[in-house]
Scaffold this active site. Sequence first.
Site, PDB file in Angstrom:
ATOM      1  N   HIS A  29      33.430  54.485  35.055  1.00 57.85           N
ATOM      2  CA  HIS A  29      34.562  55.250  35.575  1.00 57.85           C
ATOM      3  C   HIS A  29      34.940  56.336  34.561  1.00 57.85           C
ATOM      4  O   HIS A  29      34.806  56.137  33.349  1.00 57.85           O
ATOM      5  CB  HIS A  29      35.774  54.351  35.797  1.00 57.85           C
ATOM      6  CG  HIS A  29      35.484  53.145  36.634  1.00 57.85           C
ATOM      7  ND1 HIS A  29      35.404  53.189  38.010  1.00 57.85           N
ATOM      8  CD2 HIS A  29      35.245  51.849  36.277  1.00 57.85           C
ATOM      9  CE1 HIS A  29      35.133  51.975  38.462  1.00 57.85           C
ATOM     10  NE2 HIS A  29      35.036  51.146  37.443  1.00 57.85           N
ATOM     11  N   ARG A 118      33.300  53.913  47.894  1.00 59.59           N
ATOM     12  CA  ARG A 118      33.652  52.618  47.332  1.00 59.59           C
ATOM     13  C   ARG A 118      34.883  52.039  48.012  1.00 59.59           C
ATOM     14  O   ARG A 118      35.874  52.744  48.261  1.00 59.59           O
ATOM     15  CB  ARG A 118      33.930  52.726  45.834  1.00 59.59           C
ATOM     16  CG  ARG A 118      33.982  51.323  45.201  1.00 59.59           C
ATOM     17  CD  ARG A 118      34.517  51.329  43.808  1.00 59.59           C
ATOM     18  NE  ARG A 118      34.178  50.073  43.124  1.00 59.59           N
ATOM     19  CZ  ARG A 118      34.887  49.562  42.135  1.00 59.59           C
ATOM     20  NH1 ARG A 118      35.976  50.171  41.713  1.00 59.59           N
ATOM     21  NH2 ARG A 118      34.523  48.440  41.546  1.00 59.59           N
ATOM     22  N   HIS A 175      29.459  43.851  40.802  1.00 62.43           N
ATOM     23  CA  HIS A 175      29.770  42.782  39.855  1.00 62.43           C
ATOM     24  C   HIS A 175      29.294  41.400  40.314  1.00 62.43           C
ATOM     25  O   HIS A 175      30.046  40.411  40.262  1.00 62.43           O
ATOM     26  CB  HIS A 175      31.274  42.759  39.572  1.00 62.43           C
ATOM     27  CG  HIS A 175      31.831  44.077  39.114  1.00 62.43           C
ATOM     28  ND1 HIS A 175      31.152  44.905  38.245  1.00 62.43           N
ATOM     29  CD2 HIS A 175      33.005  44.716  39.406  1.00 62.43           C
ATOM     30  CE1 HIS A 175      31.879  45.997  38.024  1.00 62.43           C
ATOM     31  NE2 HIS A 175      33.001  45.912  38.728  1.00 62.43           N
ATOM     32  N   ASP A 243      30.159  49.189  33.299  1.00 60.05           N
ATOM     33  CA  ASP A 243      31.562  49.105  33.720  1.00 60.05           C
ATOM     34  C   ASP A 243      32.498  49.745  32.702  1.00 60.05           C
ATOM     35  O   ASP A 243      33.697  49.456  32.689  1.00 60.05           O
ATOM     36  CB  ASP A 243      31.979  47.662  34.012  1.00 60.05           C
ATOM     37  CG  ASP A 243      33.261  47.571  34.846  1.00 60.05           C
ATOM     38  OD1 ASP A 243      33.546  48.517  35.598  1.00 60.05           O
ATOM     39  OD2 ASP A 243      33.980  46.566  34.734  1.00 60.05           O
TER      40      ASP A 243
END
Length: 290
Positions: A29, A118, A175, A243
């Site tokens: 991100h 997403r 995940h 992540d």
Amino acid sequence: MTLFSVPHSLSTERPSPVLPANACDAHLHILDARFTPAITGTPTPANMTWDDYLLLQAHLGCSRAVIVQAKHYGFDNACLLDAIARSKGRARGIAVVAPDISDIELENLHQGGVRGLRFSLWNSGNAVASWETLAPLAARIYELGWHIQLHAAAEQLVAHERLIDSLPTPLVIDHMGRLPPQQGLEHPAAQLLRRWLEEGKTWIKLSGAYLNSDSGAPNYAPTLATARQLIEWAPQRLFWGSDWPHITEQHKPDDAHLANLLGEWAGKYRQQILVDNPAEFYGFVDVEGL
């Protein structure tokens, strides 16, 4: 001796062995104070920009990236598009959009390097998207060749099995499916993950080890059996992601160690998961020299 200082990471040493050429970090991100947050007055955390991420990328030795829209920006994907543009073709994006987005806006996102939407729905308290808009938006992005990226708790996957089955697009699950550490592969969602992988329209991210473990670093023990089983089921349908910048974590992990865990999980499939799978799925092979 400290070799690197990377924001939002405890990592000081490189992965061992080094990552292969054209390795892809398929989940990260970007937050940048140059862009307005969705909720006015919300402070933007420091040192989460594309330039900050480049420090981690150089440290890890990966060169491709999949940037996932942060909840911080809601439906405004300007920060995401800026980061993709600054990557010079080495990044793809996963956007979050309002249900009434226009076709022109979707096409602009596509031209900007977005390849999926997403839906982060595991926490209903701060979710931006919704289960109700999943199917309508999936239908709209089908012709663009995009996919749905779904972040949901294991019990949510079970509860929404029929909805997920009905999606016309490819599906990427974040995940490792968020299987509860106490149950792991014994949770009913595990067999859903297996079926979806075997049916050929689903990919899974081997990411967020700290989200799937109650044992903590360095090995996040409950993830070992889950990751290895997913790899046994379908090594051709898996990606790895750091992540970064680990927004949910007060104590940041060691990103090189997270990369090393993939070696423990994947063995001979490490190259396929880091390079071959994301190159084909995200279209990096279409970019000359990448």
